[in-house]
Motif scaffolding. Structure first.
Motif, mmCIF file in Angstrom:
data_model
loop_
_atom_site.group_PDB
_atom_site.id
_atom_site.type_symbol
_atom_site.label_atom_id
_atom_site.label_comp_id
_atom_site.label_asym_id
_atom_site.label_seq_id
_atom_site.Cartn_x
_atom_site.Cartn_y
_atom_site.Cartn_z
ATOM 1 N N SER A 154 0.899 -1.192 -0.286
ATOM 2 C CA SER A 154 0.033 -0.141 -0.227
ATOM 3 C C SER A 154 0.678 1.429 0.244
ATOM 4 C CB SER A 154 -1.011 -0.254 1.253
ATOM 5 O OG SER A 154 -0.470 0.323 2.685
ATOM 6 N N ILE A 155 2.119 1.035 0.969
ATOM 7 C CA ILE A 155 2.451 2.519 1.018
ATOM 8 C C ILE A 155 3.604 2.592 -1.043
ATOM 9 C CG2 ILE A 155 5.429 3.441 2.049
ATOM 10 C CD1 ILE A 155 4.461 1.630 4.670
ATOM 11 N N LEU A 156 3.798 1.208 -0.822
ATOM 12 C CA LEU A 156 4.844 1.628 -2.529
ATOM 13 C C LEU A 156 3.881 1.641 -3.150
ATOM 14 C CD1 LEU A 156 7.373 -1.584 -2.347
ATOM 15 C CD2 LEU A 156 7.658 1.007 -2.552
ATOM 16 N N ALA A 157 2.726 1.371 -3.527
ATOM 17 C CA ALA A 157 1.636 1.916 -4.790
ATOM 18 C C ALA A 157 1.228 3.170 -4.877
ATOM 19 C CB ALA A 157 -0.253 1.308 -4.303
ATOM 20 N N GLU A 158 1.618 4.345 -2.381
ATOM 21 C CA GLU A 158 1.126 5.184 -3.013
ATOM 22 C C GLU A 158 1.598 6.044 -3.419
ATOM 23 O OE1 GLU A 158 -0.639 8.893 -2.045
ATOM 24 O OE2 GLU A 158 -1.586 6.577 -2.623
ATOM 25 N N ASP A 239 13.149 9.404 -12.519
ATOM 26 C CA ASP A 239 12.933 7.822 -13.142
ATOM 27 C C ASP A 239 14.129 6.452 -12.902
ATOM 28 O OD1 ASP A 239 12.047 10.061 -15.397
ATOM 29 O OD2 ASP A 239 13.736 9.867 -16.790
ATOM 30 N N PRO A 240 14.886 6.508 -12.387
ATOM 31 C CA PRO A 240 15.554 5.470 -12.144
ATOM 32 C C PRO A 240 14.335 5.383 -10.918
ATOM 33 C CG PRO A 240 16.979 6.924 -12.117
ATOM 34 C CD PRO A 240 16.248 7.655 -12.699
ATOM 35 N N MET A 241 14.377 5.822 -9.930
ATOM 36 C CA MET A 241 13.084 6.064 -8.577
ATOM 37 C C MET A 241 11.444 5.431 -9.170
ATOM 38 S SD MET A 241 13.288 6.029 -5.911
ATOM 39 C CE MET A 241 12.071 6.647 -4.654
ATOM 40 N N VAL A 242 11.321 5.805 -10.301
ATOM 41 C CA VAL A 242 9.888 5.973 -10.679
ATOM 42 C C VAL A 242 10.056 3.992 -10.771
ATOM 43 C CG1 VAL A 242 8.410 5.440 -12.458
ATOM 44 C CG2 VAL A 242 9.317 7.661 -11.033
ATOM 45 N N PHE A 243 11.036 3.411 -11.486
ATOM 46 C CA PHE A 243 11.424 2.695 -12.173
ATOM 47 C C PHE A 243 11.419 1.750 -10.916
ATOM 48 C CE2 PHE A 243 14.416 -1.042 -13.130
ATOM 49 C CZ PHE A 243 13.977 -2.019 -14.135
ATOM 50 N N THR A 244 12.198 1.999 -10.107
ATOM 51 C CA THR A 244 12.768 1.215 -8.773
ATOM 52 C C THR A 244 11.420 1.068 -8.380
ATOM 53 O OG1 THR A 244 15.172 1.993 -8.991
ATOM 54 C CG2 THR A 244 14.027 0.780 -6.662
ATOM 55 N N LEU A 245 10.603 1.170 -7.966
ATOM 56 C CA LEU A 245 9.466 1.446 -7.219
ATOM 57 C C LEU A 245 8.122 0.753 -7.941
ATOM 58 C CD1 LEU A 245 8.514 5.286 -5.795
ATOM 59 C CD2 LEU A 245 8.939 3.580 -4.633
ATOM 60 N N ARG A 246 8.325 0.909 -9.252
ATOM 61 C CA ARG A 246 7.691 -0.183 -10.057
ATOM 62 C C ARG A 246 7.595 -1.395 -9.795
ATOM 63 N NH1 ARG A 246 7.648 2.286 -14.762
ATOM 64 N NH2 ARG A 246 8.965 1.272 -15.487
ATOM 65 N N SER A 247 9.066 -1.821 -10.004
ATOM 66 C CA SER A 247 10.227 -3.244 -9.725
ATOM 67 C C SER A 247 9.891 -3.833 -8.255
ATOM 68 C CB SER A 247 11.550 -3.217 -10.104
ATOM 69 O OG SER A 247 11.616 -2.585 -11.534
ATOM 70 N N ALA A 248 9.589 -3.138 -7.115
ATOM 71 C CA ALA A 248 9.533 -3.310 -5.972
ATOM 72 C C ALA A 248 8.242 -3.159 -5.736
ATOM 73 C CB ALA A 248 10.029 -2.170 -4.518
ATOM 74 N N LEU A 249 7.004 -2.876 -6.746
ATOM 75 C CA LEU A 249 5.479 -2.975 -6.291
ATOM 76 C C LEU A 249 5.851 -5.049 -6.879
ATOM 77 C CD1 LEU A 249 3.808 0.045 -6.741
ATOM 78 C CD2 LEU A 249 3.340 -1.475 -4.948
ATOM 79 N N GLU A 250 5.923 -4.724 -8.231
ATOM 80 C CA GLU A 250 5.877 -6.025 -8.447
ATOM 81 C C GLU A 250 6.356 -7.117 -7.895
ATOM 82 O OE1 GLU A 250 8.017 -5.728 -12.110
ATOM 83 O OE2 GLU A 250 6.459 -4.048 -13.437
ATOM 84 N N ASP A 251 7.911 -6.796 -7.305
ATOM 85 C CA ASP A 251 8.363 -8.146 -6.608
ATOM 86 C C ASP A 251 8.220 -8.501 -5.057
ATOM 87 O OD1 ASP A 251 10.861 -8.292 -7.834
ATOM 88 O OD2 ASP A 251 11.311 -6.822 -6.777
#
Length: 846
Positions: A154-158, A239-251
Motif C-alpha cells: 500500500s505504501i509503495l503503491a502510493e 526516472d530511476p526512482m519510478v522504475f525502482t518503485l514499479r519493480s518493488a511493487l512487482e516483487d
C-alpha cells in the motif's frame, strides 16, 4: 503620398530634358529649310526625323543617355526600397514574436513547477522507500509475512502513484521549456534580423529596438537554460526512482502470490523448536510503527474528502437523533418505553454506531489501522449504550471482548515474525478460546438480548483454537489471520446487530414523532416499520460481515480483483467510451441527490406544534424549492463530471429536447417557470394564509410543477404553479395576517343610542385580540323595518382567530344588552284578514 510627389518631380524633369533636346532640333530643321528655298518642311518629315534620331538612325543626343541612366538608377532605387520595406515588416514581426515568446516564457517559469519542492518530495520518497525495504528486501528473516507485504504494498503503491505523476508533470514541463528555448533560438537566428536599411536614420532606430530586445532575451534565455538543467537533473533522479518503485511493487506482488499458494505450508519451525532468524523485538516494533504510520497518513490524504463526508453524516445523524429526543420529551412519549427508545438515550454514541456501521463501506480497502478505528470507536460507544440495559455479566463479557480485540489489533500491527510475537499470539488465542468456550457453556445465555450473537461467539472459539494449532506448528501467517479474524468477527457482528436494531428504533420513533408529516415527502414509510428488525437488514448485515472479515485473507482478493476488473473495464458504445463503474457512480450520485432533495423537503414541511416558533420555522420554507433545484442541478453536474460525459453532447440532447418542449410541453414548462418565479419573487410563502376561489387555505408546499394548499376543511388541494400566478390570489399573510371584521346589530326604536354606542365600544376595547390601531369603530348605520341598525368595525391580530373573536363579541353584546335592558327586536308583521266564512260548508250527500 511622398512617393507620388517624388514621381511627379521626375516626370517634370524628363519633360524638361525632352523639350531641351527637341526644341533645338526643330530650330535647326527650320534653318535648313530656309536655305533650300524657303520651303517649310511638312510635319510628317519633322516627326520622322525625331523618330529616327530616337531610333539611333542619326547622331544620338546626350539627353537620351542621361534619361536612360536616370531610369536605370531609379529602377534600382525603387527595388531596393521595396525590399527594405518587406524586410522592415518581417523584422517588426520577428521582434513582436520575440517579445511575446519572452513574456510567455517568463510567465511559465514563474507559474511553473516548484523544482525545489519536487526535489524535496523525491528525497522524502527515497526515505520512505528505505523504510518499506526493511523486512521485505532487507532483513527479510527466514520468511515473509502477509501483513508486512500488505502494508508495504500500500505504501509503495502510493509512492509510485505520486512519483509517476511527478514524472509525467516534469516531462511535460521540460518539453515546454525546451519548446520555448527552441522557439527563441529559431526566431533569434533568422537572418532578416541582421539586415540594415540604407537609410541611416532608419538603421539607428532599428538598432535601438534590436538592442532593447536583446536585453530582454539574454536573461530569459539564461533562466530557461537554468530551468532546463534543473529539470533534467531531477529527471535523472526521478526516472530511476519510478522504475525502482514499479519493480518493488512487482516483487511484492510476486511474494504475496507465493505466500498465498503456500498458505498451509510450514513457514517457520515449531514454536518449541530452534529459532532460525533472530532480530530484536524492539527493532521490529519500530519499523512496524513507521510503516503503519505512513500507510495511515497516505490513506487520510488520499480520501480526505470521504472522511469529511463521513464526519458530516455523523454530525447530521447526531442532530437528527437529538431533535428526535427533544420531540419525544416534549410530547411525553418517553414514559414507560426506555428499551424501545434506547437510540435516543445517548444521541452521540448512537450516531457513531449507526454511521460507522453503514458508511464505513465508502472507504475502499482501508489500512488495518483505520479499520481498527472504525470498529473500536463504535465498540466503545456501545459500552455506554449497554449501561443499565444489559446484565452485568454480559456487560463484562463485552468489555473483555473489546480488550481481546484491542490486543489482537496491536499484535496484528506487528509486521515481522519473531519468537516473542508467536508466544504473545499463542497466549492471546488460547485465552480467547478458553474464555469464549466458558461463555458458551455458562447458564447465562438466556439473559442475552440477541440470540444470534451466540453463533459468533462459537465462531471466535473455533478461530482461536485454529490459531493456536497453526501457530504452534509454524504456520505464522495463517495463525495471525485466524487470530484477528476471530476477535474482529465477533466485534463486527455485535456492532452490526446493534446498528440494525438502533436503526430500526430510529425509524419507528420517527414514525411516532413525525406522524403528521406530509406522506408525499417522506423518504421512508415509517408506518411499515415494526418492533422487530426486518430480515432484509440481516441479509445486508451478513453480507457486510463477510466483506469486512474477508479482507483479512489474501484469497479474498482472488474474488474481488476479477470483480473490480469487470467493473472498471472500458467499453465502447458508438462513439462513447464508458465503464460499469462510471454508470454506477452516475446512478449513485443522482439517487443521492434525489434522496437529499427529498430529505430537505421532508424535514422542512414538518407541521410545527403550538409550542414552536412558527414564524422562525416557516420563514425559510419558501426557499426549499430553490434548495431542491440547486441540489438536483449540482447532482446532475457532478454525475456527468464523474462519468466524463462531454458537455457538448449534453447540449445536443437538450437542443433536441427543446423542440419537443416547444411543441407539446408548453403547460409543463409554464408551470416550472412559474414555480421559479414564485420561489424568487415570493408572492406567497410556505405557511401563508391565502384565499383562492373564495375559500381560505394555508400554503403547505411549493414544488417544481405544482403547489399544495390545505383548505379550512382539511382537504389538500394541488394547484399548478401557472394557475396559482394567473388568477387573483389573496394573500392574507402578506399584511401580517390581520383582518378587518364588520358586525351588524340592531336595537329597538326608542333605545338610547349613545348608551348603545358606549356599550359596544367598551366591548371592543376590552378584547386583547382586537387591534387598538386602527381604532374600533361603532356607527349607527340605518333605520330598519324593525330596528335601528349599528355596525361594529374592528381589526383582529390574526386572521385565524377572526371567527372566534366574532363569536365572543356577539355573546358579550347579548349579555350586555340584556343586563342594560336593551332589546334586540325580531321582525314583526301585521296580518289583515279580509273575509271570514259565516256558515259552515254543506255536508256531502250520503
Amino acid at each position: 503620398m511622398a512617393k507620388l510627389y517624388k514621381r511627379s518631380y521626375i516626370f517634370i524633369g524628363l519633360l524638361f530634358l525632352f523639350l531641351h533636346g527637341f526644341l533645338p532640333l526643330m530650330a535647326q530643321d527650320a534653318t535648313d529649310s530656309t536655305n533650300t528655298g524657303n520651303r517649310a518642311a511638312p510635319p510628317v518629315s519633322i516627326a520622322q526625323s525625331v523618330l529616327d534620331s530616337l531610333a539611333g538612325d542619326t547622331l544620338r543626343p546626350k539627353w537620351i543617355d542621361d534619361l536612360q541612366r536616370f531610369g536605370e538608377i531609379e529602377e534600382v532605387k525603387s527595388q531596393r526600397e521595396y525590399k527594405e520595406g518587406r524586410i522592415s515588416i518581417r523584422q517588426n514581426e520577428l521582434l513582436s514574436l520575440l517579445k511575446k515568446t519572452i513574456g510567455e516564457a517568463k510567465l511559465y517559469l514563474r507559474d511553473g513547477i516548484d523544482t525545489v519542492g519536487v526535489a524535496r518530495e523525491l528525497e522524502k520518497s527515497m526515505a520512505y522507500f528505505a523504510i518499506v525495504k526493511d523486512g521485505v528486501f532487507e532483513n527479510k528473516g527466514s520468511n515473509q509475512t502477509q501483513r508486512n507485504l500488505s502494508v508495504s504494498a500500500s505504501i509503495l503503491a502510493e509512492l509510485y502513484k505520486t512519483m509517476a505523476h511527478r514524472q509525467q508533470t516534469l516531462n511535460k514541463y521540460a518539453n515546454d521549456l525546451i519548446g520555448f528555448k527552441d522557439k527563441l533560438d529559431s526566431l533569434n537566428s533568422d537572418p532578416v534580423l541582421y539586415r540594415f536599411s540604407s537609410d541611416s536614420a532608419t538603421t539607428v532606430h532599428y538598432v535601438g529596438r534590436l538592442l532593447l530586445t536583446a536585453r530582454e532575451i539574454v536573461p530569459a534565455d539564461s533562466s530557461l537554460k537554468q530551468a532546463i538543467t534543473r529539470v533534467q537533473d531531477l529527471q535523472l533522479k526521478l526516472d530511476p526512482m519510478v522504475f525502482t518503485l514499479r519493480s518493488a511493487l512487482e516483487d511484492i506482488e510476486r511474494y504475496r502470490k507465493d505466500l498465498s499458494e503456500k498458505t498451509f505450508s510450514r513457514e517457520f519451525n515449531n514454536i518449541w523448536g530452534p529459532v532460525g532468524y533472530s532480530r530484536p523485538f524492539r527493532e521490529i516494533l519500530q519499523f512496524s510503527w513507521a510503516k503503519e504510520k505512513l500507510a495511515f497518513s497516505f490513506y487520510i490524504r488520499d480520501y480526505a474528502g470521504r472522511f469529511m463526508l463521513f464526519f458530516a453524516l455523523l454530525a447530521l445523524c447526531y442532530l437528527f437523533i437529538r431533535a428526535l429526543r427533544r420531540s419525544i420529551l416534549r410530547e411525553g412519549l418517553h414514559e414507560g418505553t426506555s428499551e424501545a427508545q434506547l437510540v435516543t438515550k445517548y444521541p452521540l454514541h448512537s450516531a457513531i454506531l449507526v454511521v460507522s456501521g453503514i458508511f464505513q463501506f465508502i472507504f475502499p480497502s482501508p489500512p488495518f489501522v483505520i479499520a481498527c478505528l472504525f470498529w473500536l470507536a463504535p465498540a466503545i460507544s456501545l459500552c455506554f449504550i449497554f449501561s443499565n440495559y444489559v446484565t452485568p455479566y454480559w456487560m463484562r463479557f463485552w468489555i473483555t471482548l473489546i480488550l481481546f480485540f484491542v490486543l489482537a489489533c496491536v499484535v496484528n500491527l506487528v509486521l515481522q515474525a519473531s519468537r516473542t510475537e508467536r508466544y504473545i499470539m499463542l497466549a492471546l488465542a488460547f485465552a480467547g478460546a478458553i474464555y469464549t468456550a466458558f461463555v458458551l457453556m455458562s447458564k447465562r445465555k438466556n439473559e442475552l438480548r440477541e440470540k444470534y450473537i451466540l453463533y459468533f461467539i462459537g465462531f471466535v472459539t473455533v478461530m482461536e483454537i485454529a490459531s493456536v494449532l497453526f501457530n504452534a506448528f509454524g504456520r505464522h501467517n495463517l495463525a495471525k489471520t485466524f487470530l484477528i479474524s476471530g476477535f474482529a468477527g465477533v466485534v463486527i457482528a455485535i456492532l452490526f446487530l446493534w446498528t440494525v436494531r438502533l436503526l430500526n428504533q430510529l425509524l419507528r420513533l420517527a414514525n411516532v414523532v413525525y406522524r403528521h408529516t406530509d406522506q408525499k415527502f417522506q423518504l421512508l414509510n415509517f408506518q411499515k416499520v415494526g418492533t422487530e428488525v426486518p430480515r432484509f437488514f440481516y441479509v445486508l448485515l451478513v453480507l457486510g460481515w463477510f466483506i469486512l472479515v474477508g479482507r483479512n485473507f489474501y484469497s479474498f482478493r482472488m474474488l474481488s480483483d476479477p470483480l473490480n476488473s469487470f467493473l472498471s473495464r472500458e467499453r465502447t458504445l458508438g462513439q462513447y467510451d464508458f465503464t460499469i463503474n462510471s454508470l454506477l457512480i452516475f446512478t449513485l450520485i443522482l439517487v443521492c441527490a434525489t434522496l437529499l432533495s427529498r430529505i430537505v423537503s421532508y424535514f422542512a414541511t414538518e407541521t410545527p406544534t403550538q409550542g414552536d416558533a412558527k414564524k422562525g420555522r416557516l420563514a425559510w420554507g419558501s426557499w426549499i424549492l430553490l434548495i431542491r433545484i440547486f441540489i438536483i442541478c449540482l447532482g446532475l453536474f457532478l454525475a456527468f463530471a464523474a462519468t466524463g460525459i462531454p458537455i457538448d453532447r449534453i447540449t445536443i440532447i437538450l437542443g433536441a429536447l427543446g423542440v419537443g418542449v416547444g411543441l407539446g410541453l408548453q403547460s409543463l414548462v409554464n408551470n416550472l417557470v412559474s414555480g421559479l418565479i414564485i420561489a424568487f419573487e415570493k408572492p406567497v410563502n410556505v405557511g401563508d394564509i391565502i384565499e383562492i376561489n373564495g375559500k381560505s387555505a394555508t400554503m403547505k408546499s411549493i414544488g417544481f410543477r405544482s403547489s399544495i394548499v390545505v383548505s379550512v376543511d382539511g382537504a389538500c388541494i394541488i394547484i399548478p404553479n401557472g394557475e396559482l400566478l394567473s388568477q387573483h390570489l389573496v394573500n392574507w399573510s402578506m399584511n401580517k395576517n390581520i383582518k378587518r371584521v364588520e358586525l351588524d346589530v340592531g336595537v329597538a326604536y326608542g333605545t338610547n343610542l349613545e348608551k348603545v354606542k358606549t356599550i359596544l365600544t367598551d366591548i371592543l376595547s376590552d378584547d386583547d385580540r382586537i387591534m387598538p390601531v386602527p381604532v374600533p369603530l361603532v356607527v349607527a348605520r340605518s333605520f330598519g323595518d324593525n330596528s335601528i341598525n349599528f355596525k361594529m368595525i374592528f381589526w383582529v391580530h390574526n386572521i385565524r382567530e377572526h371567527l372566534m373573536v366574532t363569536s365572543d363579541i356577539i355573546s358579550k353584546t347579548d349579555r350586555a344588552f340584556t343586563s342594560s335592558g336593551i332589546v334586540i327586536p325580531f321582525p314583526q308583521r301585521d296580518i289583515h284578514v279580509r273575509d271570514m266564512p259565516t256558515t259552515p260548508p254543506a255536508k256531502p250527500e250520503a
